[in-house]
Design an enzyme around this catalytic site. Sequence first.
Site, short mmCIF file in Angstrom:
data_model
loop_
_atom_site.label_atom_id
_atom_site.label_comp_id
_atom_site.label_asym_id
_atom_site.label_seq_id
_atom_site.Cartn_x
_atom_site.Cartn_y
_atom_site.Cartn_z
N ASP A 85 28.21 18.76 63.09
CA ASP A 85 28.60 19.15 61.74
C ASP A 85 30.04 18.67 61.55
OD1 ASP A 85 28.75 20.08 59.19
OD2 ASP A 85 28.12 22.13 59.65
C1 BGC Z 1 28.44 21.30 56.18
C2 BGC Z 1 27.26 20.37 56.36
C3 BGC Z 1 27.49 19.10 55.60
C4 BGC Z 1 28.77 18.46 56.06
C5 BGC Z 1 29.10 17.17 55.34
C6 BGC Z 1 29.75 20.60 56.48
O1 BGC Z 1 30.83 21.39 56.10
O2 BGC Z 1 28.30 22.43 57.00
O3 BGC Z 1 26.09 21.01 55.94
O4 BGC Z 1 26.40 18.25 55.74
O5 BGC Z 1 29.84 19.36 55.84
O6 BGC Z 1 29.45 17.43 54.03
#
Ligand code: BGC
Length: 772
Positions: A231
């Site tokens: 993530d």
């Molecule tokens: C989120 C993800 C997301 C990623 C990219 C993170 O903060 O938890 O779900 O895909 O950011 O935007």
Amino acid sequence: MDIEKMLSDLTLEEKAILMAGFGFWQSQNIERVGLPDIWVSDGPNGLRKQPVDENGDPVWGEGSIEAVTFPAACATTSSFDRGLMKKLGTTLGKECQAENIHVILGPAMNMKRSPLCGRNFEYMSEDPYLAGEMAVSYINGVQAEGVGTSVKHFAANDQEHERMYGSDIVDERTLREIYLPAFEKAVKESQPWTVMCSYNRINGTYSAENKWLLTDVLRKEWGFKGTVVSDWGAVSDRIKGIAAGMDWEMPGNKNVNVKQIMDAVQAYERQQAGEAVAEGTAVLDPADLDQAVRNILTLVDKAYAGQRDGDVFDRDADHKKSVEIARECIILLKNDDHVLPVKKSEKVALIGGFAATPRFQGGGSAHTRPHEVTAALDVCNEYGASVYAKGFSAEEDVFIEQDYKDAMAAAEQADKILVFAGLPDSFESEGYDRTHMRLPASQDMMIERLVETGKPVVVILHNGSPVEMPWRDKVAGIVEAYLGGEGVGRAVMDVLYGIVNPSGHLAETIPVRLEDTPAFLNFPGSEHKVYYGERIYIGYRYYDKKKMEVAFPFGHGLSYTTFAYSNLKVSTKETTAKDGLTVSVDITNTGEFFGKEVVQLYVGDRTGTPDRPVRELKGFEKVALMPGETKTVTFELGERAFQWYSMQQGGWFAANGEYVIAVGSSSRDLRLKERITLTGGREFLPEISADTQIGTILHNPVTREYVLTEMRQILENYIADGDLEQMSPMTEALLRYMPIRGFRNFGGVTNEEIAKHVENLKRVVEEYDRSH
Ligand code: BGC
């Protein structure tokens, strides 16, 4: 691409560079060897493609490209419609092709442990079977278009509070039965190109460094063949992460870890050559680095093999699809005296800011720029006569006297009152959790006042997660629209006027009040830990076990027509877990409208195994029926439908004995039941030591015979008031909980004799284990 050749062509430094992305949304390219980069984008319910600068970082002021916002997963899962989920996936896959996106960052499939989680709007369900099935359809839809998915957030990222630091304290059974199975199904049945590891820690270890999670379970047990991506910002210790199976760090980090990775590999090599490395030096096996590189190259290869030219992002067409999808997701929670559908001849008052500015999506990384937002107010004239008054704000919780008066005046003129209520954006979002489960007070008050007019009131909710409804017994109708995408206004009006017969069912329980919820005492945790104290009992598993009243149960959803269930058949009344069985049931539309029913199948363990939920969802089908029409719905139940995860046995286990198979329209509206018996399965093996209790070995079929013959004398000496076959309840209980070693004190048995029985019992168990 010849991946092995490419791997061998790369230098150590290039491999280290590949370990993180370039900027926010790209992988690194290595021009020297002709390796291109790939692009990813959020997800999950619309494209959030962001324009980037020369470093690959978003040009923040510009937001994301205009896209189409589809209903969020809280809504789409309520459709209980695999076909619809696939259609969403297909549409998104085509949009990605048109926009040169190789991987869409979704589906998000964490479990709804508490209704307070700020991101529940993006997640699918409180039930892992339902979430897994819907995720598989979504993934298959996207990936059939040659575009990858990223199932997220693996795993147990069930709250936003301290999501990047906090640790879930959770036992393995709970993980295996509740928090992992949706991912497991997605991996086994649809091989997502990527899995996104979560921010949080599980039992002290960050997911991004969790070898058990990312390698032992994900790859070795489930057979995951894709790439693990972090993530965004989930990496703490990159070296540990690579060794654990965390392939690709995102977003890029301007190569800050490159030297560290190279040093760690060199330290390993020195160590292998017999040199001493200083204590605390990071050491990385080059084979682990190679494996991570291989996984990234495989992803790039797939991305280019799937890439097509010529797709067009037809926003108007996709807007229509967004409306079509939303229609299938809306849930009719309550409909007293057929207050809905509204007749064209009736005059309605539309009250509430959400009629003019519907909340149709959630905040955070899932936030997309819509193409065309349709509010109910924009289209209401097409349906019938109406008046509108704002009544309350859709953005904040304020009481404005004039708005209130206008609403009461509008209500005066109407036959029916439709209140467009919901949670303002600021109430729920990625990044933080809710602190309560209420609507803004201004809305609750408005609804109560409107009820006092004596006219029928219907509340339409726009929210990402359940709200308390103190007025639920007083209003005539409740429609749960969730966050229904950019066309939600049209979809809602279609449902209110009966142009579409509602067919959504709840993918989560709506509790009466926050204090009733399973994780209430353990959410969001303290001292950076969150105890999953309710264990496997989340959602309906909890409310059913405790026989609690809920506002609306899991699986609930009404229709303008009625459905009759008949002819429940099981292919066999006695089977083994492995062989499973087939269940069929006839559903008839007994009303006057075309409609769709969500037929649900629940399995309940009645074998006497302690600590099992009353029932668990193990099958569902959505079936469309014309008035008078009957269709047969068939379910196949495999062994997982009966199994639970025993930490003692170290795996999935189904006890022999009786199970209830129930089908119905919700978890609490079970229309037909059958009982079946599982036989022939392995017995639950007792752990044997001098501490093992007599009850365990006396009642376990594997050891019972030995105890009744070889230990009978010891036991009977202990029983003062009868014999083994006839004991007083008290003696029976005392004996049941007596450890074998207890006979030293209560029976004068020698240590040697106790040791002999323990050894013999171990042999009996081992022998059974070997032969079964
Ligand atoms: C989120 C993800 C997301 C990623 C990219 C993170 O903060 O938890 O779900 O895909 O950011 O935007």
